[in-house]
Design a protein around this motif. Structure first.
Motif, PDB file in Angstrom:
ATOM      1  N   ASP A 246      65.581  36.595  11.848  1.00 23.91           N
ATOM      2  CA  ASP A 246      66.718  36.462  10.931  1.00 23.91           C
ATOM      3  C   ASP A 246      67.087  37.843  10.389  1.00 23.91           C
ATOM      4  O   ASP A 246      66.301  38.452   9.673  1.00 23.91           O
ATOM      5  CB  ASP A 246      66.318  35.520   9.785  1.00 23.91           C
ATOM      6  CG  ASP A 246      67.479  35.215   8.844  1.00 23.91           C
ATOM      7  OD1 ASP A 246      68.571  35.797   9.025  1.00 23.91           O
ATOM      8  OD2 ASP A 246      67.272  34.393   7.929  1.00 23.91           O
TER       9      ASP A 246
ATOM     10  N   GLU B  61      63.331  30.842   2.114  1.00 20.84           N
ATOM     11  CA  GLU B  61      62.146  30.428   2.855  1.00 20.84           C
ATOM     12  C   GLU B  61      60.898  30.450   1.974  1.00 20.84           C
ATOM     13  O   GLU B  61      59.885  29.879   2.304  1.00 20.84           O
ATOM     14  CB  GLU B  61      61.905  31.326   4.069  1.00 20.84           C
ATOM     15  CG  GLU B  61      62.908  31.136   5.191  1.00 20.84           C
ATOM     16  CD  GLU B  61      64.202  31.870   4.977  1.00 20.84           C
ATOM     17  OE1 GLU B  61      64.340  32.540   3.927  1.00 20.84           O
ATOM     18  OE2 GLU B  61      65.085  31.765   5.837  1.00 20.84           O
TER      19      GLU B  61
ATOM     20  N   LYS C 171      59.542  31.993  13.644  1.00 22.30           N
ATOM     21  CA  LYS C 171      60.392  33.097  13.181  1.00 22.30           C
ATOM     22  C   LYS C 171      59.483  34.219  12.709  1.00 22.30           C
ATOM     23  O   LYS C 171      58.506  33.965  12.006  1.00 22.30           O
ATOM     24  CB  LYS C 171      61.285  32.623  12.031  1.00 22.30           C
ATOM     25  CG  LYS C 171      62.189  33.702  11.486  1.00 22.30           C
ATOM     26  CD  LYS C 171      63.424  33.110  10.825  1.00 22.30           C
ATOM     27  CE  LYS C 171      63.190  32.722   9.388  1.00 22.30           C
ATOM     28  NZ  LYS C 171      64.418  32.213   8.754  1.00 22.30           N
TER      29      LYS C 171
ATOM     30  N   GLU D 296      69.299  35.331  14.222  1.00 31.32           N
ATOM     31  CA  GLU D 296      70.041  34.622  13.175  1.00 31.32           C
ATOM     32  C   GLU D 296      70.790  35.563  12.249  1.00 31.32           C
ATOM     33  O   GLU D 296      70.262  36.616  11.872  1.00 31.32           O
ATOM     34  CB  GLU D 296      69.030  33.792  12.374  1.00 31.32           C
ATOM     35  CG  GLU D 296      69.623  33.104  11.160  1.00 31.32           C
ATOM     36  CD  GLU D 296      68.559  32.345  10.380  1.00 31.32           C
ATOM     37  OE1 GLU D 296      67.477  32.076  10.942  1.00 31.32           O
ATOM     38  OE2 GLU D 296      68.824  32.023   9.209  1.00 31.32           O
ATOM     39  N   ASP D 297      71.996  35.147  11.871  1.00 21.46           N
ATOM     40  CA  ASP D 297      72.809  35.871  10.884  1.00 21.46           C
ATOM     41  C   ASP D 297      72.802  37.379  11.132  1.00 21.46           C
ATOM     42  O   ASP D 297      72.574  38.178  10.217  1.00 21.46           O
ATOM     43  CB  ASP D 297      72.339  35.553   9.458  1.00 21.46           C
ATOM     44  CG  ASP D 297      72.738  34.138   9.031  1.00 21.46           C
ATOM     45  OD1 ASP D 297      73.326  33.418   9.855  1.00 21.46           O
ATOM     46  OD2 ASP D 297      72.463  33.766   7.883  1.00 21.46           O
TER      47      ASP D 297
ATOM     48  N   HIS E  74      69.562  38.385   8.408  1.00 17.11           N
ATOM     49  CA  HIS E  74      70.014  38.181   7.026  1.00 17.11           C
ATOM     50  C   HIS E  74      71.245  39.023   6.702  1.00 17.11           C
ATOM     51  O   HIS E  74      71.393  39.500   5.580  1.00 17.11           O
ATOM     52  CB  HIS E  74      68.873  38.465   6.031  1.00 17.11           C
ATOM     53  CG  HIS E  74      68.597  37.312   5.126  1.00 17.11           C
ATOM     54  ND1 HIS E  74      69.263  37.113   3.952  1.00 17.11           N
ATOM     55  CD2 HIS E  74      67.730  36.278   5.238  1.00 17.11           C
ATOM     56  CE1 HIS E  74      68.812  36.016   3.364  1.00 17.11           C
ATOM     57  NE2 HIS E  74      67.887  35.485   4.135  1.00 17.11           N
TER      58      HIS E  74
ATOM     59  N   GLU F  12      74.480  29.969   7.971  1.00 15.18           N
ATOM     60  CA  GLU F  12      73.823  29.587   6.726  1.00 15.18           C
ATOM     61  C   GLU F  12      74.738  29.716   5.505  1.00 15.18           C
ATOM     62  O   GLU F  12      74.635  28.952   4.557  1.00 15.18           O
ATOM     63  CB  GLU F  12      72.582  30.470   6.629  1.00 15.18           C
ATOM     64  CG  GLU F  12      71.855  30.512   5.367  1.00 15.18           C
ATOM     65  CD  GLU F  12      70.570  31.353   5.540  1.00 15.18           C
ATOM     66  OE1 GLU F  12      70.021  31.447   6.653  1.00 15.18           O
ATOM     67  OE2 GLU F  12      70.124  31.914   4.533  1.00 15.18           O
TER      68      GLU F  12
ATOM     69  N   ARG G 221      74.066  26.974  12.274  1.00 16.82           N
ATOM     70  CA  ARG G 221      72.935  27.006  11.356  1.00 16.82           C
ATOM     71  C   ARG G 221      73.371  26.774   9.919  1.00 16.82           C
ATOM     72  O   ARG G 221      72.854  27.387   8.988  1.00 16.82           O
ATOM     73  CB  ARG G 221      72.247  28.367  11.487  1.00 16.82           C
ATOM     74  CG  ARG G 221      70.752  28.171  11.577  1.00 16.82           C
ATOM     75  CD  ARG G 221      69.989  29.413  11.575  1.00 16.82           C
ATOM     76  NE  ARG G 221      69.238  29.608  10.362  1.00 16.82           N
ATOM     77  CZ  ARG G 221      68.364  28.748   9.874  1.00 16.82           C
ATOM     78  NH1 ARG G 221      68.137  27.587  10.441  1.00 16.82           N
ATOM     79  NH2 ARG G 221      67.718  29.038   8.765  1.00 16.82           N
TER      80      ARG G 221
HETATM   81 MG    MG Z   1      68.567  32.661   7.348  1.00 20.52          MG
END
Ligand code: MG
Length: 422
Positions: free
Chosen positions: A226, A183, A149, A252-253, A228, A278, A299
């Motif tokens: 991501d 993370e 990532k 992602e997201d 976010h 998430e 996820r």
């Molecule tokens: Mg995430």
């Protein structure tokens, strides 16, 4: 056999609040563990477990996992949400751990056995500019990682972690500090005091990062990013299209759960693979996305949807729709939760990828038996149940830390002061 005690145990050996549920039984020494970590509101989960689930569960048969899940779920009448789901997840995983110990088998065996020899992991890379990011990715590739990532903090960008500035978009200090994303270990980042975050420079510059990485690294690595949930929906759709030439493993997201309906539009616009979930806590949020084939990777954070029992059903449901798993796996999933992720990763045919977290030595000492990580993969110790234990005496030496906002997210703000999603 009966349940004799149910307790929530808090510890923070790596600085992040972790909550683990321990269930003891009438068989001496036979107990189970489950992750119930809601880092931003840990004490609400402790209350839900100790004050409400304990009296409901003591005296029950620990082998009746499904009945205990369903009856506990309904016992609050109003249900779901991160507090009750985490409490329930801790109990659920602890009961699966007990069942595995009784069977004398690692949990993945009870779920149908291994579909693969090891669990491939993705890690997080980044840097201040595209060159530093490239070096960071190369470093992980040399250690055997095939999935990375990536983000940068160069001007106009914002890394995955709330905390650094976007040059040219500075704002006056409000005296706030930002919590980092899951993370990374929590620490106060003073650079945010003058920082602001703007979506437009971010969506304009991110494709340049991935263009650079593909040009320099070729196709020998799977790349992930991501978003976010930070940008307006139409900019997220534009970003997914702009990234299409660079063949991401997934984006992602890209949208917030509140904007779920935009996935129907995004799907018609781009073939960039989409990972989502998430922040989901309720099946009404994720079932339609899977059923309508609007996402490629689920996820979710397993303890936030109610635990292993729900995750098994969800993974099976996803398999019928060609959706792969990518369980959330940052540092605010306890090592017990990472073990749960791993057992599902081994047993689910539609496994996609697993996010990793490298715990410090203190966490490894508190949680002996945590899954081994080497060569970009996770490996099982083959012990019964989840295969992990909790040294309670040692755990007590790492109490929950004093943190700004009690550990919650600090506001991420735009240059005019408007609060943004974190
Ligand atoms: Mg995430």
């Amino acid at each position: 056999m009966r349940i004799t005690n149910v307790r929530a145990i808090c510890t923070a050996p790596a600085g992040l609040a972790l909550v683990v549920v321990k269930i003891e039984t009438s068989t001496p020494g036979l107990h189970g563990l489950g992750c119930a970590t809601f880092r931003q509101r840990p004490l609400t989960v402790v209350t839900a477990v100790n004050e409400y689930l304990r009296p409901f569960l003591v005296g029950k048969d620990p082998s009746a996992i499904e009945d205990i899940w369903q009856s506990s779920y309904l016992s609050s009448y109003w249900r779901s949400g991160p507090v009750l789901n985490n409490a329930l997840a801790g109990v659920d995983a602890a009961l699966w751990d007990i069942k595995g110990k009784i069977a004398n088998l690692p949990l993945y065996q009870l779920f149908g056995g291994k579909c693969r020899d090891f669990v491939p992991l993705y890690t997080s890379a980044g840097g201040d500019d595209v060159h530093a990011a490239e070096e960071s990715v190369r470093g992980w590739m040399e250690q055997g990682y095939r999935y990375v990532k990536c983000s940068t903090t160069e001007p106009g960008y914002k890394s995955n972690s709330a905390g650094s500035n976007a040059t040219g978009w500075r704002r006056a200090s409000r005296g706030e500090t930002a919590g980092k994303s899951g993370e990374e270990a929590f620490e106060v980042d003073h650079s945010v005091l003058e920082g602001a975050w703007e979506p437009t420079p971010y969506v304009r510059q991110l494709p340049r990062l991935f263009e650079h990485l593909r040009n320099q690294l070729g196709d020998s690595v799977e790349l992930i990013h991501d978003v976010h949930e930070r940008v307006p929906p139409i900019q997220a759709i534009g970003l997914a299209k702009a990234l299409e030439p660079y063949n991401l493993f997934f984006l992602e997201d890209a949208l917030a759960p509140e904007d779920n309906a935009y996935f129907r539009i995004m799907r018609q616009q781009t073939s960039t693979p989409i990972a989502m979930g998430e922040l989901f806590v309720n099946q009404a949020e994720y079932v339609p996305l899977i059923q309508e084939r609007l996402i490629d990777f689920i996820r979710v954070h397993i303890s936030d949807i109610g635990g292993i029992s729900v995750a098994r059903k969800l993974a099976t449901f996803c398999e019928f729709y060609g959706v792969r798993t990518a369980w959330h796996g940052p540092g605010d999933v306890s090592p017990v939760g990472h073990a749960a992720n791993m057992h599902l990763d081994f047993a689910c045919h539609n496994f996609g990828i697993q996010e990793q977290h490298l715990f410090n030595q203190a966490a490894q000492d508190v949680f002996p038996g945590m899954p081994e990580i080497r060569d970009g993969a996770m490996w099982c110790n083959e012990r019964p149940g989840l295969g992990i234990e909790l040294d309670e005496e040692l755990a007590a030496r790492f109490p929950l830390p004093e943190m700004p906002y009690g550990g919650g997210w600090a506001p991420l703000r735009r240059y005019d002061g408007t609060v943004n999603r974190p």
